[in-house]
Design an enzyme around this catalytic site. Structure first.
Site, PDB file in Angstrom:
ATOM      1  N   ALA A   1     -67.245  15.244 -12.595  1.00 30.34           N
ATOM      2  CA  ALA A   1     -66.833  14.104 -11.781  1.00 30.34           C
ATOM      3  C   ALA A   1     -67.993  13.676 -10.893  1.00 30.34           C
ATOM      4  O   ALA A   1     -68.195  14.211  -9.807  1.00 30.34           O
ATOM      5  CB  ALA A   1     -65.634  14.493 -10.921  1.00 30.34           C
TER       6      ALA A   1
ATOM      7  N   SER B   1     -65.075  19.006  -4.814  1.00 29.04           N
ATOM      8  CA  SER B   1     -66.015  18.278  -3.961  1.00 29.04           C
ATOM      9  C   SER B   1     -65.241  17.724  -2.771  1.00 29.04           C
ATOM     10  O   SER B   1     -64.024  17.564  -2.846  1.00 29.04           O
ATOM     11  CB  SER B   1     -66.619  17.121  -4.770  1.00 29.04           C
TER      12      SER B   1
ATOM     13  N   TYR C   1     -73.589  14.069   0.063  1.00 27.07           N
ATOM     14  CA  TYR C   1     -72.692  13.738  -1.049  1.00 27.07           C
ATOM     15  C   TYR C   1     -73.484  13.088  -2.187  1.00 27.07           C
ATOM     16  O   TYR C   1     -73.504  13.585  -3.312  1.00 27.07           O
ATOM     17  CB  TYR C   1     -71.583  12.803  -0.565  1.00 27.07           C
TER      18      TYR C   1
ATOM     19  N   TYR D   1     -79.073  21.318 -18.550  1.00 32.24           N
ATOM     20  CA  TYR D   1     -78.372  22.293 -19.390  1.00 32.24           C
ATOM     21  C   TYR D   1     -78.106  21.736 -20.781  1.00 32.24           C
ATOM     22  O   TYR D   1     -78.091  22.463 -21.770  1.00 32.24           O
ATOM     23  CB  TYR D   1     -77.056  22.735 -18.726  1.00 32.24           C
TER      24      TYR D   1
ATOM     25  N   THR E   1     -59.753  20.427   1.073  1.00 32.86           N
ATOM     26  CA  THR E   1     -59.528  19.023   1.436  1.00 32.86           C
ATOM     27  C   THR E   1     -58.226  18.463   0.878  1.00 32.86           C
ATOM     28  O   THR E   1     -57.900  17.310   1.147  1.00 32.86           O
ATOM     29  CB  THR E   1     -60.695  18.115   0.962  1.00 32.86           C
TER      30      THR E   1
ATOM     31  N   LEU F   1     -64.450  19.108 -10.770  1.00 35.03           N
ATOM     32  CA  LEU F   1     -64.127  18.041  -9.803  1.00 35.03           C
ATOM     33  C   LEU F   1     -64.234  18.504  -8.353  1.00 35.03           C
ATOM     34  O   LEU F   1     -64.106  17.673  -7.447  1.00 35.03           O
ATOM     35  CB  LEU F   1     -62.704  17.508 -10.033  1.00 35.03           C
TER      36      LEU F   1
ATOM     37  N   ASP G   1     -59.022  26.060  -6.921  1.00 34.53           N
ATOM     38  CA  ASP G   1     -59.041  25.158  -5.764  1.00 34.53           C
ATOM     39  C   ASP G   1     -58.822  25.983  -4.503  1.00 34.53           C
ATOM     40  O   ASP G   1     -57.978  26.890  -4.491  1.00 34.53           O
ATOM     41  CB  ASP G   1     -57.932  24.098  -5.920  1.00 34.53           C
TER      42      ASP G   1
ATOM     43  N   LYS H   1     -72.344  27.636 -20.986  1.00 36.84           N
ATOM     44  CA  LYS H   1     -73.451  28.038 -21.877  1.00 36.84           C
ATOM     45  C   LYS H   1     -73.101  29.359 -22.571  1.00 36.84           C
ATOM     46  O   LYS H   1     -73.261  29.498 -23.789  1.00 36.84           O
ATOM     47  CB  LYS H   1     -74.726  28.194 -21.035  1.00 36.84           C
TER      48      LYS H   1
ATOM     49  N   LYS I   1     -74.435  14.922  -5.761  1.00 33.90           N
ATOM     50  CA  LYS I   1     -73.968  14.435  -7.068  1.00 33.90           C
ATOM     51  C   LYS I   1     -75.153  14.099  -7.972  1.00 33.90           C
ATOM     52  O   LYS I   1     -75.100  14.313  -9.184  1.00 33.90           O
ATOM     53  CB  LYS I   1     -73.064  13.209  -6.883  1.00 33.90           C
TER      54      LYS I   1
END
Ligand code: UDP
Length: 337
Positions: free
Chosen positions: A140, A101, A171, A185, A61, A99, A57, A131, A175
């Protein structure tokens, strides 16, 4: 109430009898955005039941205080980096949660490029990591992939109604691209993927300040200080608000299940107008605030409500916390020390 007690209370709501402790205890998890509003609860819940967490992280935000108390935990490892540029080669883990974002509409519209990259480049990097190692990954996603939905309650089979070049597209389309990449994948390289679409969530650690503020957190802050509650538009737009312990529990149920290459809505199906939300928050806080109206947010979806039959049938998951209980817990958190 003491903040430590509220953390314990929230964790006990997350870690109910449906959680398969052995699944988490025996594994290491890489969690991008692991210090965020949802990520920090996932990180802490997994550490609490004996799993190991590598939290990536950059605090772009979310404040570092979300995980400060976890830094001494022997199972918690913080990698203070953006997922797009972080070097993950030395991290060995068994399962990935992606997650990272920028979730707040006002904030992501100010940072459209930084909003797209974790979902595009970040997703590609983590999928390639999985992979190489042959491990599963949970993503998420969001109710925003449905855009201004025409089918309410919205099932996973709905294709969406999204403006690809609108102000929210950084956004929504980020997503949507990520979901397509996850499925690619899965189909081409057999990476086991789990896509959860999160609807509006609130609770302890949801930011109220500046561009990060969301309807619940801002209204609570405004109502608690008897300031005007500012509704964008006429307040007739609807949302369905899920308390954070329910959302995180749903994500963990999905992670521990054998389900792969599936998309599942996680949200509370209690649809209400934003005006009703403001009234409910006024009641819980016993506030004298006036409700005032400001111009509507651009491309704001008119209605949002999840169809959660799939989560119910496949995961035996349903939200437990009603709005007033959840708002009271969030208020307790805001006034705790
Ligand atoms: N909203 C509002 N006042 C605020 C913040 C949000 O009226 O201070 C409205 C917003 O325009 C949207 C709804 O509340 O219609 C939910 O906004 P939020 O940012 O919580 O989540 P979104 O569903 O937009 O992602």
């Amino acid at each position: 109430m003491r903040r430590a007690d509220l953390i314990d209370k929230t964790l006990s709501l997350i870690l109910d009898d449906g959680i398969k402790t052995n699944f988490f205890r025996s594994k290491s998890f890489l969690i991008s955005g692991g210090a965020g509003f949802l990520g920090s609860w996932i990180s802490e819940a997994i550490c609490k039941i004996g799993g190991t967490v590598y939290c990536v992280d950059d605090f772009s935000t979310s404040p570092a205080t979300n995980v400060d108390h976890l830094r001494q935990h022997p199972n918690f490892h913080l990698i203070h980096e953006n997922i797009v540029t972080a070097d993950l080669s030395a991290i060995n883990c068994d399962f990935v949660f992606h997650l990272a974002s920028r979730p707040s509409p006002e904030d992501y519209q100010l940072h459209p490029v930084e909003s797209l990259l974790p979902n595009s480049t970040g997703s590609q990097k983590l999928l390639s990591y999985c992979k190489e190692r042959g491990i599963p990954i949970a993503f998420a996603s969001t109710s925003e992939v449905y855009g201004d939905a025409r089918v309410i309650p919205t099932p996973e089979s709905y294709w969406g109604n999204v403006n690809p070049v609108g102000l929210r597209s950084c956004y929504d389309e980020g997503k949507r691209y990520a979901e397509a990449l996850f499925m690619a994948y899965s189909r081409q390289y057999n990476v086991p993927v789990k896509i959860f679409r999160i609807f509006n969530t609130y609770g302890p650690r949801l930011r109220a300040d500046g561009y990060y503020g969301r309807a619940v957190s801002r209204f609570l802050m405004q109502a608690s200080s008897n300031k005007d509650i500012t509704i964008f538009g006429d307040g007739k737009q609807t949302r369905s608000f899920c308390f954070v312990s329910d959302t995180v529990r749903g994500i963990l149920y999905f992670a521990q299940s054998t389900l792969v290459n599936e998309v599942i809505n996680i949200g509370n199906p209690e649809e209400m107008t934003i005006l009703q939300l403001a009234q409910a928050i006024k009641e819980v806080t016993n506030s004298k605030s006036d409700v005032v109206f400001a111009p509507p947010a651009p491309d704001d979806p008119k209605r949002r409500c999840p169809d959660i039959r799939k989560a119910n049938e496949l995961l035996s998951w349903t939200p437990k916390i009603d709005l007033k209980t959840g708002i009271q817990m969030t208020l307790d958190w805001n006034t705790s020390s």
